[in-house]
Design a protein around this motif. Sequence first.
Motif, short mmCIF file in Angstrom:
data_model
loop_
_atom_site.label_atom_id
_atom_site.label_comp_id
_atom_site.label_asym_id
_atom_site.label_seq_id
_atom_site.Cartn_x
_atom_site.Cartn_y
_atom_site.Cartn_z
N TYR A 31 0.83 -1.20 0.00
CA TYR A 31 0.00 0.00 0.00
C TYR A 31 0.87 1.25 0.00
CZ TYR A 31 -3.71 -3.23 1.29
OH TYR A 31 -4.59 -4.27 1.29
N TYR A 33 0.41 5.72 -0.29
CA TYR A 33 -0.57 6.78 -0.09
C TYR A 33 0.06 8.14 -0.37
CZ TYR A 33 -2.77 3.07 2.70
OH TYR A 33 -3.31 1.88 3.12
N TYR A 50 -3.20 0.12 -3.90
CA TYR A 50 -3.15 -1.16 -3.21
C TYR A 50 -2.46 -2.22 -4.05
CZ TYR A 50 -7.60 -1.27 -5.75
OH TYR A 50 -8.57 -1.15 -6.71
N LYS A 94 2.49 1.14 3.63
CA LYS A 94 2.01 0.17 4.64
C LYS A 94 2.10 -1.21 4.03
CE LYS A 94 -2.31 0.76 6.08
NZ LYS A 94 -3.19 -0.43 6.07
N LEU A 97 -3.04 -4.51 5.58
CA LEU A 97 -4.12 -3.73 6.16
C LEU A 97 -3.87 -3.41 7.62
CD1 LEU A 97 -7.34 -5.38 4.70
CD2 LEU A 97 -6.34 -3.18 4.11
N GLU A 98 -3.24 -4.30 8.32
CA GLU A 98 -3.10 -4.13 9.77
C GLU A 98 -1.65 -3.98 10.18
OE1 GLU A 98 -7.16 -6.63 10.30
OE2 GLU A 98 -5.26 -7.62 10.55
N GLU A 99 -0.98 -3.09 9.52
CA GLU A 99 0.39 -2.77 9.88
C GLU A 99 0.56 -1.28 9.99
OE1 GLU A 99 2.68 -6.59 7.81
OE2 GLU A 99 3.33 -4.55 7.38
N LYS A 100 1.71 -0.89 10.53
CA LYS A 100 1.98 0.52 10.73
C LYS A 100 2.15 1.26 9.40
CE LYS A 100 4.31 0.63 15.22
NZ LYS A 100 5.56 1.04 15.90
N LEU A 101 1.74 2.51 9.44
CA LEU A 101 1.92 3.42 8.31
C LEU A 101 3.21 4.21 8.54
CD1 LEU A 101 0.23 4.47 5.78
CD2 LEU A 101 -0.41 6.37 7.26
#
Lengths: 112, 109
Positions: A31, A33, A50, A94, A97-101
């Motif tokens: 990911y 951004y 993504y 990232k 989905l469930e990791e640090k940015l």
Amino acid sequence: DAGITQSPRHKVTETGTPVTLRCHQTENHRYMYWYRQDPGHGLRLIHYSYGVKDTDKGEVSDGYSVSRSKTEDFLLTLESATSSQTSVYFCAIKGSLEEKLFFGSGTQLSVL
Amino acid sequence: GIQVEQSPPDLILQEGANSTLRCNFSDSVNNLQWFHQNPWGQLINLFYIPSGTKQNGRLSATTVATERYSLLYISSSQTTDSGVYFCAVDVQGAQKLVFGQGTRLTINP
């Protein structure tokens, strides 16, 4: 530190010109951004990706386009820069989905 | 969309004091993170904490997902703790973090 490089770090341009900002990562994260930061507005999402060639709009996408032809590069283009696009632009990555940015160092863009 | 509110907006403390920053959010989330933006503009990820409690040195964070809030605790503040603290949340099913407006913390020597 996460391997994220934004270029250029600073840019001054004129209204009506196209501008491209580059974000390069060495982490192979899925990911990516683009955010902009303005006084009184915090950080607002412009576009995100993504995967290669997979992108979607954020909350302030008008006047911006993005491209991701390789995992490591995410480009943000201002098709015809306006003074309202003067801002600090941050790229972030990232892994899932469930990791640090993690953020890059930012690009200060001034549109005169 | 989801609303993220941080309080207080500004906080001024003396070195050595403790502080608590709050983040309220309006919907269920599967991802909540805290960031520190230092005076040079760099954004540092402090915690990934969708629920429960974590500690890292003088900093700790607690998220009560069922009540839709998170707290960031800073103990024995140092001048280097100054900056803006942001929380950000990711709505379930989405892939994008929405940020609060931040709390500006100033630690005076």
